[in-house]
Design an enzyme around this catalytic site. Structure first.
Site, PDB file in Angstrom:
ATOM      1  N   ASP A 146      -6.185   5.525  13.870  1.00 41.21           N
ATOM      2  CA  ASP A 146      -4.798   5.937  13.523  1.00 41.21           C
ATOM      3  C   ASP A 146      -4.476   7.273  12.487  1.00 41.21           C
ATOM      4  O   ASP A 146      -3.700   8.024  12.805  1.00 41.21           O
ATOM      5  CB  ASP A 146      -3.865   4.903  12.864  1.00 41.21           C
ATOM      6  CG  ASP A 146      -3.457   3.768  13.766  1.00 41.21           C
ATOM      7  OD1 ASP A 146      -3.470   3.992  14.979  1.00 41.21           O
ATOM      8  OD2 ASP A 146      -2.929   2.555  13.489  1.00 41.21           O
ATOM      9  N   ASP A 185       0.637  -1.315  -0.208  1.00 40.77           N
ATOM     10  CA  ASP A 185       0.154  -0.088   0.032  1.00 40.77           C
ATOM     11  C   ASP A 185       0.867   1.235   0.196  1.00 40.77           C
ATOM     12  O   ASP A 185       0.585   2.208  -0.688  1.00 40.77           O
ATOM     13  CB  ASP A 185      -1.330  -0.082   1.203  1.00 40.77           C
ATOM     14  CG  ASP A 185      -2.189  -0.990   1.023  1.00 40.77           C
ATOM     15  OD1 ASP A 185      -2.253  -1.722  -0.122  1.00 40.77           O
ATOM     16  OD2 ASP A 185      -2.723  -1.564   2.258  1.00 40.77           O
ATOM     17  N   ARG A 228       2.535   5.735  17.325  1.00 37.99           N
ATOM     18  CA  ARG A 228       2.177   6.736  16.126  1.00 37.99           C
ATOM     19  C   ARG A 228       2.870   8.048  16.492  1.00 37.99           C
ATOM     20  O   ARG A 228       3.423   8.497  15.621  1.00 37.99           O
ATOM     21  CB  ARG A 228       0.618   6.996  16.067  1.00 37.99           C
ATOM     22  CG  ARG A 228      -0.107   5.668  15.587  1.00 37.99           C
ATOM     23  CD  ARG A 228       0.429   4.859  14.652  1.00 37.99           C
ATOM     24  NE  ARG A 228      -0.121   3.505  14.161  1.00 37.99           N
ATOM     25  CZ  ARG A 228       0.270   2.661  13.763  1.00 37.99           C
ATOM     26  NH1 ARG A 228       1.487   2.273  13.820  1.00 37.99           N
ATOM     27  NH2 ARG A 228      -0.612   1.668  13.145  1.00 37.99           N
ATOM     28  N   SER A 276      -5.749  -7.651   9.691  1.00 36.29           N
ATOM     29  CA  SER A 276      -5.026  -6.390   9.603  1.00 36.29           C
ATOM     30  C   SER A 276      -4.020  -6.617  10.893  1.00 36.29           C
ATOM     31  O   SER A 276      -4.728  -6.922  11.988  1.00 36.29           O
ATOM     32  CB  SER A 276      -5.970  -5.144   9.687  1.00 36.29           C
ATOM     33  OG  SER A 276      -5.185  -4.047  10.029  1.00 36.29           O
TER      34      SER A 276
END
Length: 398
Positions: free
Chosen positions: A124, A14, A95, A175
């Site tokens: 996210d 991706d 993050r 995922s």
């Protein structure tokens, strides 16, 4: 002058496709930034070269494992941070660590925009973008999957059309996001919340139901920081890694929960965080021994709010920063040793010792040597219960 976009790059399909996709959509040059927070996988140099081969004008990689452990995992340990009393904030902690590197790269390369690979329905996207604007208010943010409808099928077609140097094999039904502090698994058959997890989804932990010898470990803390395991000095990263291995081998740290996402939906998540759960369990118990009662009670409220802020992407917010100061202050006496037995999916505390201990044997004992003045209790109870006693008389009289 050509616009520049900094892309949070993982090396996967991706974000590899996103390099060319962003260039076509915006006409901008793309700088790829990959940050190693202990997720494992490919060598950083391999990832850097792939980014360049996919069209990035620059590619930066950062080994941030120690930084992640010291600056993000450690505050979570000190805060006993468990979102909804269970989740040790695995992805939420990584993050802001990544964001810091993205913003630094944007400044270095003169970029006006930062891009990430998040969808439009998860947490996210908020964590990335709220963090970015908190550090650099003038930066713009884009997400190709969300903003340019870059679906998986379109990404594979783009990859094949441009002959990008990355495999387009069938995607895992799950995922998965992982770092040194833990691993998160969602989607696939887990979206039916009646379906039980299968052993195949786990990587950091062994089956806790399998027979094996118990493992005893002693964790030493200094002012809330894990500094030794079984008497051998460790960094925070090493403490997490070693306990990932030892607690993981005992099946500790498996969490299957339905959680409240920031965007308003409930989501089923399966986590593995053996090192995190072992360290937080030990830290909580050492606090029980060393932290004064009223401070401990108030800290539990702060811990919940701290965890919610971090989960909700507010790592760099003024409130989170202020709570950090309280948590650090409350950890100043959290020094000593905790002994735990790791076995059958549980980390069970079996011993505590500390030079900072508030536990007084002579006050606690019921045997000879008891120094607690029991005669003082009656007057204390009379005064302590007086307001309720007065109110009860009024209420009963009515």
């Amino acid at each position: 002058m050509t616009e520049r976009v900094v892309l949070a790059y993982s090396g996967g399909l991706d974000t590899s496709v996103a390099i060319g996709w962003i260039a076509e959509e915006t006409g901008a040059e793309v700088i790829a930034v990959a940050v190693d927070v202990g997720q494992g996988g490919e060598d950083l140099d391999v990832i850097r070269k792939r980014a360049l081969a996919c069209g990035a004008v620059e590619a930066e990689v950062a080994d941030a494992k120690d930084e992640f452990a010291d600056e993000y995992c450690l505050p979570a340990i000190k805060a006993n941070a468990l979102y909804m009393d269970r989740y040790p904030l695995v992805s939420a902690l990584s993050r802001p660590a990544i964001v810091k590197h993205l913003v630094a790269a944007a400044e270095k390369h003169g970029a006006t925009t930062v891009a990430h690979g998040c969808t439009g329905k998860g947490n996210d996207q908020v964590r990335f973008e709220a963090g970015i604007v908190a550090l650099a208010p003038d930066l713009k943010c884009i997400a190709p999957v969300r903003d340019y409808a870059m679906t998986r099928d379109k990404a594979i077609a783009f990859c094949e059309d441009k002959q990008l140097p990355i495999a387009t094999t069938k995607k895992s039904p799950y995922s998965i996001d992982q770092n040194v502090f833990g691993r998160a698994v969602e989607t696939g058959f887990l979206e039916d919340i009646w379906n039980a997890p299968i052993e195949d989804i786990y990587e950091y932990t062994s089956n806790p139901a399998e027979a094996r010898e118990a493992d005893e470990v002693v964790i030493t803390f200094k002012e809330g920081v894990p500094v030794a395991i079984d008497g051998r000095p460790v960094t925070v990263l090493q403490a997490v890694q070693q306990l990932n291995e030892r607690a993981g081998a005992q099946g500790i740290g498996r969490i299957d929960m339905v959680e409240d996402r920031l965007v308003g939906i409930k989501s089923r998540e399966v986590y593995e965080a053996p090192g995190a759960i072992a360290l937080i369990t030990a830290h909580q118990e050492l606090e029980n021994v060393t932290v004064e009662r009223e401070l401990a009670r108030y800290k539990r409220q702060v811990e919940q709010r701290w965890g919610e802020l971090v989960y909700d992407g507010q790592w760099f917010s003024p409130l989170k920063r202020a709570l950090d100061g309280f948590i650090n202050e409350s950890n100043q006496h959290v020094s000593g040793d905790i002994r735990m037995t790791l076995h059958g999916g549980r980390a069970v505390v079996t011993g505590r010792r500390s030079q900072e201990s508030l536990y007084d044997f002579n006050l606690a004992t019921y045997d000879t040597g008891d120094t607690f003045d029991q005669s003082a209790a009656k007057g204390f109870i009379d005064i302590y219960s007086l307001s309720s006693k007065i109110a009860a008389r009024r209420d009963l009289a009515g």
